[in-house]
Design a protein around this motif. Structure first.
Motif, PDB file in Angstrom:
ATOM      1  N   SER A 101     -70.965  89.366 -53.540  1.00 10.13           N
ATOM      2  CA  SER A 101     -72.262  89.418 -54.206  1.00 10.13           C
ATOM      3  C   SER A 101     -72.679  90.878 -54.342  1.00 10.13           C
ATOM      4  N   VAL A 102     -73.485  91.164 -55.356  1.00  6.70           N
ATOM      5  CA  VAL A 102     -73.923  92.550 -55.562  1.00  6.70           C
ATOM      6  C   VAL A 102     -74.806  93.054 -54.429  1.00  6.70           C
ATOM      7  N   ASP A 103     -75.334  92.129 -53.648  1.00  6.62           N
ATOM      8  CA  ASP A 103     -76.176  92.572 -52.537  1.00  6.62           C
ATOM      9  C   ASP A 103     -75.353  93.171 -51.402  1.00  6.62           C
ATOM     10  N   ASP A 104     -74.045  93.048 -51.518  1.00  7.60           N
ATOM     11  CA  ASP A 104     -73.184  93.474 -50.423  1.00  7.60           C
ATOM     12  C   ASP A 104     -72.417  94.752 -50.733  1.00  7.60           C
ATOM     13  N   ILE A 105     -72.730  95.402 -51.856  1.00  3.65           N
ATOM     14  CA  ILE A 105     -71.877  96.517 -52.259  1.00  3.65           C
ATOM     15  C   ILE A 105     -72.451  97.881 -51.904  1.00  3.65           C
ATOM     16  N   THR A 106     -73.664  97.907 -51.369  1.00  7.44           N
ATOM     17  CA  THR A 106     -74.186  99.165 -50.841  1.00  7.44           C
ATOM     18  C   THR A 106     -74.192  99.046 -49.329  1.00  7.44           C
ATOM     19  N   ARG A 107     -73.335  99.800 -48.686  1.00  2.00           N
ATOM     20  CA  ARG A 107     -73.214  99.705 -47.228  1.00  2.00           C
ATOM     21  C   ARG A 107     -73.333 101.101 -46.648  1.00  2.00           C
ATOM     22  N   ILE A 108     -73.957 101.185 -45.491  1.00  2.00           N
ATOM     23  CA  ILE A 108     -74.023 102.479 -44.826  1.00  2.00           C
ATOM     24  C   ILE A 108     -73.235 102.435 -43.525  1.00  2.00           C
TER      25      ILE A 108
END
Lengths: 304, 346
Positions: free
Chosen positions: A119-126
């Motif tokens: 999901s696109v909610d999972d593609i920004t990770r720190i």
């Protein structure tokens, strides 16, 4: 796509403004007490949540020059419940472990996570790698916001300042939940329609690819779109085979709009996104000392 | 804190008479501020430190990462006559908040009022500023704030510098590091004892490290440092960490003057037009337009209603209480070098 690459404007590489972590003392305090009371000697990675904070441009009163502060992801607690960015913190027990650990492999774990996102909610990770010297209230850390890029090809094109009218129309289509969405103009009444990015195939079933339009909430306030767009482009390219798309970077003011295209297949990828240490310009750990605001003895001495 | 605890909560609206506001009015003014300027946001603070006279999710206002472009000590304190000692005072002359030469009882020093950019900045506060360099002073061993050495962990080699692949698509900022200025988190709380808003500052240097108390004072003109600007425990933090704050003891009287000016100007200049509908934007943007020039042109704008859409209905009542915080920020921007009045970008 090769024809659009002939276009002069599309001959330049689209650049992206970096994002960095702003870590508050409340976060370090929470991390320390989690380490002391819960985690103890276990040094497994802990999930964290952060929040986007838009950059801002201010005008220098003396020179009239506009200065941009850059976009941030704020960490001010260990809670993953609020905030819109997910990530992990790897907190080592000793400074030796911190020095010796394979940081690149920790980074690559996060990259794998991004690549396997459903999901696109999972593609920004720190990613945060730390050693907390709790006795001295000193924290050493390395931070990264990984972006997946193609081994050789770039996204070409240029986002320009979007007209206010169009920006307002686009912003009105943003779904209640979701930092990115896709837009098309209805053929019957000319209204803008929107959907979640994951509905790409259905939404654009009968739409020519020249009308593909991707919108996202951009924390950057610079001339270039924000870092978060990079993984979003990777996502639509690999999931939906997109090689050409109109992009709308939604901002409080001065939104951007433009067309991007690429020859990238992401058959071979690289990844970037380590935060540099601004003191030496290299990717090395940063050190922060919070004894003035966390050390009880010092606080007691200051309280006159 | 005891005094704060014992003081009764102000119930009755007093903002016209005394420049003080009730908690409800603080919330209303905060709502307006966050609506007009989305960089400001409400915060709930620490649960254990909540004030019950304010809504749980609206305990204080915060705006983060406000750039501070130069240190107060580097400001040239010169006026048009070239006399560096000729400080200006915030005074109300005719309709405007203007600069007077003499100090009245309730006047605030506006230290960088007549500031012009000069080629050669004279070093006029030698006691604070041994040089005009904008870099942070190295810690002296006597300085209690900085006595702890912060050694960077040995050599970089020890860690191995991580190398990244070349990335032509990374914008310039990521290679040059970041903005080479300090940033501030600015917080507005409601001070129950003084019944006014109160400004707090937490600063970070260009490497995102928190600034010490003495470093923050470099952004406070010497007229205010340690007098009106002091360090106190932040009331909404569980950590009780000290933060720099502009002491609110004179806020009410200054705000009262600002309000009175707005009011009397409104009455004098605008014939009542009952049909005019209040519309915030034009009036407000002229007030918060950032430069003094803009705010001074406001009276002209009011004489040309066609040009600025709505000033009449606004002016009838003068300053509305929900605009209180906007005025408050104007007032604060006059005494700090932090670009707190960064509302121009919206």
């Amino acid at each position: 796509m090769s024809s659009s690459a002939q276009n002069n404007k599309n001959n330049q590489i689209q650049q992206f403004s970096s994002i960095r972590l702003q870590i508050y003392k409340e976060f370090w305090n929470a991390l320390s007490s989690h380490k002391l009371n819960t985690q103890k000697l276990d040094d497994a990675a802990v999930a964290i949540g952060g929040e986007f904070e838009s950059g801002r441009a201010v005008q220098d009163r003396n020179t009239g020059e506009s200065i941009d502060s850059g976009a941030y992801i704020i960490l001010d607690s260990l809670s993953t419940e609020h905030g819109n960015v997910r990530g992990t913190v790897k907190n080592f027990n000793t400074i030796e472990d911190f020095k010796r650990c394979d940081k690149v492999s920790l980074f690559n774990d996060v990259v794998e996570h991004i690549k396997n996102a459903t999901s696109v909610d999972d593609i920004t990770r720190i990613l945060l790698i730390t050693y907390s010297d709790i006795k001295k209230f000193t924290f050493h850390y390395l931070a990264a916001t990984p972006a997946v890029i193609d081994g050789s090809a770039q996204w070409m094109g240029s986002l320009e300042r979007c007209e206010e009218e169009l920006a307002a129309e686009m912003q009105a289509t943003q779904p209640a939940h979701g930092w990115c969405w896709i837009v098309k103009r209805s053929e019957s009444d000319g209204q803008l329609l929107s959907a979640g990015v994951d509905d790409w195939k259905d939404f654009y079933r009968d739409t020519p690819s020249a009308h593909y339009t991707l919108a996202f909430v951009d924390p950057s306030s610079a001339q270039t779109p924000g870092w978060v767009l990079r993984n979003l482009l990777y996502y639509i390219a690999t999931r939906f085979g997109v090689r050409r798309v109109n992009v709308f970077a939604s901002r409080h003011s001065a939104s951007l709009f433009g067309e991007l295209s690429t020859d990238a297949t992401y058959a071979s990828t690289r990844s970037v996104g380590w935060e540099k240490n601004t003191e030496n310009g290299k990717i090395t750990p940063k050190t922060i000392n919070l004894s003035t605001s966390l050390d009880p003895t010092r606080l007691a001495n200051q309280a006159v | 804190a005891v005094r704060d605890y014992l003081a009764p909560v102000l119930r009755e609206s007093k903002f016209k008479e005394h420049g003080r506001i009730t908690p409800d009015e603080f919330v209303a003014a905060g709502e307006f501020l966050t609506y007009k300027f989305p960089t400001w946001a409400w915060s709930s603070g620490d649960e254990g430190k909540r004030r019950d006279y304010l809504p749980a999710d609206k305990q204080y206002l915060i705006t983060r990462n406000v750039p501070s472009l130069r240190r107060a000590k580097d400001m040239a304190y010169t006026d048009s006559l070239g006399d560096p000692d000729n400080e200006a005072f915030l005074k109300f002359v005719n309709d405007e908040l203007t600069i007077g030469a003499d100090e009245g009882e309730d006047d605030w020093v506006q230290t960088h009022a007549g500031n012009r950019q000069t080629e050669d900045v004279p070093d006029i506060i030698p006691s604070i500023s041994p040089s005009n360099s904008p870099t942070i002073q190295p810690a002296s061993p006597q300085d209690p704030d900085n006595s702890h050495e912060i050694p960077d962990i040995e050599d970089d080699d020890d860690f191995g510098v991580i190398e990244e692949p070349d990335d032509p698509a990374a914008a310039e900022t990521s290679t040059s590091g970041v903005l080479k200025v300090r940033t501030y988190d600015c917080i507005i709380t409601y001070d129950k004892y003084y019944q006014t808003p109160r400004l707090w500052l937490q600063g970070y240097d260009e490497h995102q490290k928190p600034l010490s108390y003495n470093q923050i004072l470099e952004d406070v003109p010497s007229d205010h440092a340690n007098k009106t600007v002091t360090s106190e425990p932040f009331p909404h933090s569980a950590l009780n960490t000290p933060m720099l704050s502009v002491h609110p003891c004179k806020h009410a009287s200054v705000m009262k003057k600002m309000i009175e000016r707005m009011d009397s100007k409104g009455k004098a200049e605008s014939p009542p037009l009952p049909t005019a509908t209040p519309k915030k934007k034009g009036w407000l943007s002229s007030v918060v337009g950032g430069s003094k020039k803009q705010s001074q042109s406001q009276s002209q704008a009011q004489q040309q209603p066609a040009q600025s859409q709505q000033p009449i209905a606004e002016a009838e009542d003068g300053l509305r209480v929900d605009q209180y915080l906007v005025m408050f920020l104007k007032f604060m921007a006059g005494i700090l070098t932090v670009e707190i009045d960064a509302t121009t970008s919206f």
